[in-house]
Design an enzyme around this catalytic site. Sequence first.
Site, PDB file in Angstrom:
ATOM      1  N   PHE A  36      -5.814   7.696  -3.396  1.00  0.00           N
ATOM      2  CA  PHE A  36      -7.125   7.519  -2.605  1.00  0.00           C
ATOM      3  C   PHE A  36      -8.400   8.172  -3.387  1.00  0.00           C
ATOM      4  CE2 PHE A  36      -3.827   7.728   0.568  1.00  0.00           C
ATOM      5  CZ  PHE A  36      -4.528   6.760   1.530  1.00  0.00           C
ATOM      6  N   ASP A  37      -9.389   7.574  -3.402  1.00  0.00           N
ATOM      7  CA  ASP A  37     -10.615   8.120  -3.461  1.00  0.00           C
ATOM      8  C   ASP A  37     -10.744   8.999  -2.397  1.00  0.00           C
ATOM      9  OD1 ASP A  37     -13.522   8.595  -4.402  1.00  0.00           O
ATOM     10  OD2 ASP A  37     -13.875   7.255  -2.657  1.00  0.00           O
ATOM     11  N   VAL A  38     -11.610  10.294  -2.602  1.00  0.00           N
ATOM     12  CA  VAL A  38     -11.523  11.366  -1.204  1.00  0.00           C
ATOM     13  C   VAL A  38     -13.119  11.048  -0.844  1.00  0.00           C
ATOM     14  CG1 VAL A  38     -11.372  13.786  -0.983  1.00  0.00           C
ATOM     15  CG2 VAL A  38      -9.918  12.575  -2.618  1.00  0.00           C
ATOM     16  N   THR A  88     -14.819   8.019   1.056  1.00  0.00           N
ATOM     17  CA  THR A  88     -13.492   7.374   1.572  1.00  0.00           C
ATOM     18  C   THR A  88     -12.844   8.164   2.800  1.00  0.00           C
ATOM     19  OG1 THR A  88     -13.070   6.326  -0.417  1.00  0.00           O
ATOM     20  CG2 THR A  88     -11.391   5.837   1.278  1.00  0.00           C
TER      21      THR A  88
END
Length: 234
Positions: A13-15, A18
């Site tokens: 995951f991009d954090v 996102t």
Amino acid sequence: MQVAPANFKVLTFDVVGTLIDFETGLTNGLKAIAEESGVDLDGEAALALYGECRRDDQAGKFPDDLARCYQIIAARFGLPEGEAEGARMVEAVAASPAFPDSVAALRTLGKHFRLVAMTNAQRWAFERFSTALADPFWKAFTTDDTGTEKPDPAFFEHVFSDLSGDGITRADILHVAQSQYHDIGISRRLGITNCWIERRHGRAGYGGTIAPESFTEPDFHFTSLAALAEAVEA
């Protein structure tokens, strides 16, 4: 659009952008300073200028770079310039909230996959973001850990190398992100299946995220993380 859990072992995951709503954190911080100064701030215009600042060769690590970016935004919109205000903006963005669907969706996705964070945020800020997300990650990689930032392929290669020690191949990974510039384009070039979470669905432009040179059609496309979780459960 269904996403079969059997196809992947790990979701990376991009954090920021996102899972964490940094645009709200940024605009709330700017608007607080603007209201104190009697300035009518255009939030979308400020976000776009911030995106330009982050593309600059002088850009530093996120979110500490907010102190520098704030001075540029302040000069454009007539806000007070100074170190104290810059520090306020670093804190405002570090305190950005999770998107309303993030915690529940991550909990659901965590039943099917190992969850891995890949963020351009500094480690100190990531720890705060992870707390806001109820600490869902099996592993996490920050700009401090990799020594670089997405979309540098070296960031991804660092993660791939680490995960390979757990027997995880590129084919086992689904990369989930909102940024076309930082994540979707480069994941495609590196041969990673990707899922675009279009957080700005219904709004023009790329907001506070750097605009890509060209749009990359993702493998999966949802307008919320909740929709991805629902597609997995289905």
